[in-house]
Design an enzyme around this catalytic site. Structure first.
Site, PDB file in Angstrom:
ATOM      1  N   ILE A   1      58.863 -70.990 -11.552  1.00  0.00           N
ATOM      2  CA  ILE A   1      59.172 -71.364 -10.159  1.00  0.00           C
ATOM      3  C   ILE A   1      59.132 -72.886 -10.020  1.00  0.00           C
ATOM      4  CG2 ILE A   1      58.551 -71.118  -7.717  1.00  0.00           C
ATOM      5  CD1 ILE A   1      57.275 -68.451  -8.366  1.00  0.00           C
TER       6      ILE A   1
ATOM      7  N   ASN B   1      50.044 -65.912  -6.507  1.00  0.00           N
ATOM      8  CA  ASN B   1      49.591 -64.572  -6.098  1.00  0.00           C
ATOM      9  C   ASN B   1      48.142 -64.289  -6.511  1.00  0.00           C
ATOM     10  OD1 ASN B   1      51.557 -63.055  -4.680  1.00  0.00           O
ATOM     11  ND2 ASN B   1      52.825 -62.965  -6.529  1.00  0.00           N
TER      12      ASN B   1
ATOM     13  N   HIS C   1      51.651 -60.003   1.567  1.00  0.00           N
ATOM     14  CA  HIS C   1      52.682 -59.908   0.540  1.00  0.00           C
ATOM     15  C   HIS C   1      52.225 -58.896  -0.501  1.00  0.00           C
ATOM     16  CE1 HIS C   1      55.943 -61.135  -1.986  1.00  0.00           C
ATOM     17  NE2 HIS C   1      55.146 -61.527  -2.959  1.00  0.00           N
TER      18      HIS C   1
END
Ligand code: A3D
Length: 320
Positions: free
Chosen positions: A14, A121, A176
């Site tokens: 990312i 995460n 999420h």
């Protein structure tokens, strides 16, 4: 006016994509920080060498030193480990919590005025931990998840309806995780809510339910295909939309993991809700009305985030 400075903590899949997008969109100069020696330097040089071809001006610096992020306007955090097939986002908690502690220290020391977007995460718990570790004001730190989740929802809907993705808006709330809350009533094609489109025969309720389910599991679908990591193009694009709204004071209304202090009945947690992002950071939390079924789904999602936050407090009592 000097160019803006954008620091990317984590120069993996990312981080590299973010660095490319920052250049292509000429948002500013880039500092790529990563503990893996050579990776941020190599990616930075490779990207800088693409700039004459694509015609953009941006400086790229790869580094292992937090001193280089000094004065950053925006910081996007992807440091940590991603999922592999068979892992849930929550399996990453122990490792990535430690990473957030060191990243938070670096931000606190060198860039306490930055607007920070966390992607690591399990998202809602990691942005909570990063705020604790960095001491950043709560309106200057958000988590990226809702923009990505709603982009997935929009893409699947556009595919189903055979219309442009541009004309589909979608709303996804909550944490999420696989119990995120895609809000069908607030999602539209050119302003027509999805339940009306079902009535108009554009799709069936069963197909719509399947799209909602696919959205919830959208991250896992990519992990299972890639096998060696998780999604990175769409997550990077989503975080760039948030950064751009801050840097250009666009005041976009975007679903993000924002700090809640009583809104939606939630206290001291980061959960996905619609917010306005402008030059002041999180300028407003938008509280929408939910029906009983939506509320029940939202509360279930909040309870999962709460569980992860409690686990963080268990590992690092200083955060309690
Ligand atoms: P990856 O390509 O592994 O990059 C992570 C980078 O972090 C690596 O280059 C590591 O060397 C680096 N790193 C590890 N520890 C540290 C540290 N202490 N300080 C600085 N850098 C460090 O992963 P990725 O880019 O694919 O994903 C990054 C994170 O984003 C993972 O936690 C994913 O689970 C998460 N992610 C979140 C979403 C959301 O929608 C929230 C979507 C996709 C991925």
């Amino acid at each position: 006016m000097a160019r803006k400075k954008i620091a990317l903590i984590g120069a993996g899949q990312i981080g590299g994509t973010l660095a490319h997008l920052v250049g292509l969109k000429e948002l500013g100069d880039v500092v790529l920080f990563d503990i893996a020696e050579g990776i941020p330097q190599g990616k930075g040089l490779d990207l800088a060498e693409s700039s004459p071809v694509d015609g953009f001006d941006a400086a790229y610096k790869g580094t292992q030193s937090y001193a280089d992020i000094e004065g950053a306007d925006v910081i996007i955090v992807t440091a940590g480990v991603p999922r592999k097939p068979g892992m849930s986002r929550d399996d990453l908690l122990g490792i990535n919590l430690k990473v957030m502690e060191s990243v938070g220290q670096g931000i606190k020391q060198y860039a306490p005025d930055a607007f920070v977007i966390c992607i690591t995460n399990p998202l809602d718990a990691m942005v909570w931990a990063l705020q604790k570790a960095s001491g950043l004001p709560k309106n200057k730190i958000v988590g990226m998840a809702g923009v990505l989740d709603s982009a997935r929802f929009r893409y699947f809907l556009a595919e189903e309806f055979k219309v442009s993705v541009e004309d589909v808006t979608a709303f996804v709330l909550g944490g999420h995780g696989d119990d995120m809350v895609p809000l069908v009533r607030y999602s539209t094609v050119a302003g027509i809510p999805l339940p009306d489109l079902v009535k108009m025969g554009w799709t069936s309720q069963d197909k719509l339910d399947a799209i909602v389910e696919r959205t919830r599991k959208g991250g896992g679908e990519i992990v299972n295909l890639l096998k060696t990591g998780s999604a990175f193009y769409a997550p990077a694009a989503s975080a760039i939309a948030m950064a751009e709204s801050y840097l250009k004071d666009k005041k976009r209304v975007l679903p993000c993991a924002a700090h809640l202090d009583g809104e939606y009945g939630v206290k001291d947690m980061f959960v996905g809700v619609p917010i306005v992002i402008g030059a002041g950071g999180v300028e407003r939390v938008v509280e929408i009305a939910m029906n009983d079924a939506e509320k029940a789904m939202f509360e279930k999602s909040v309870a999962s985030v709460q569980g992860l936050v409690e686990a963080c407090k268990g590992i690092n009592p200083a955060f309690a």
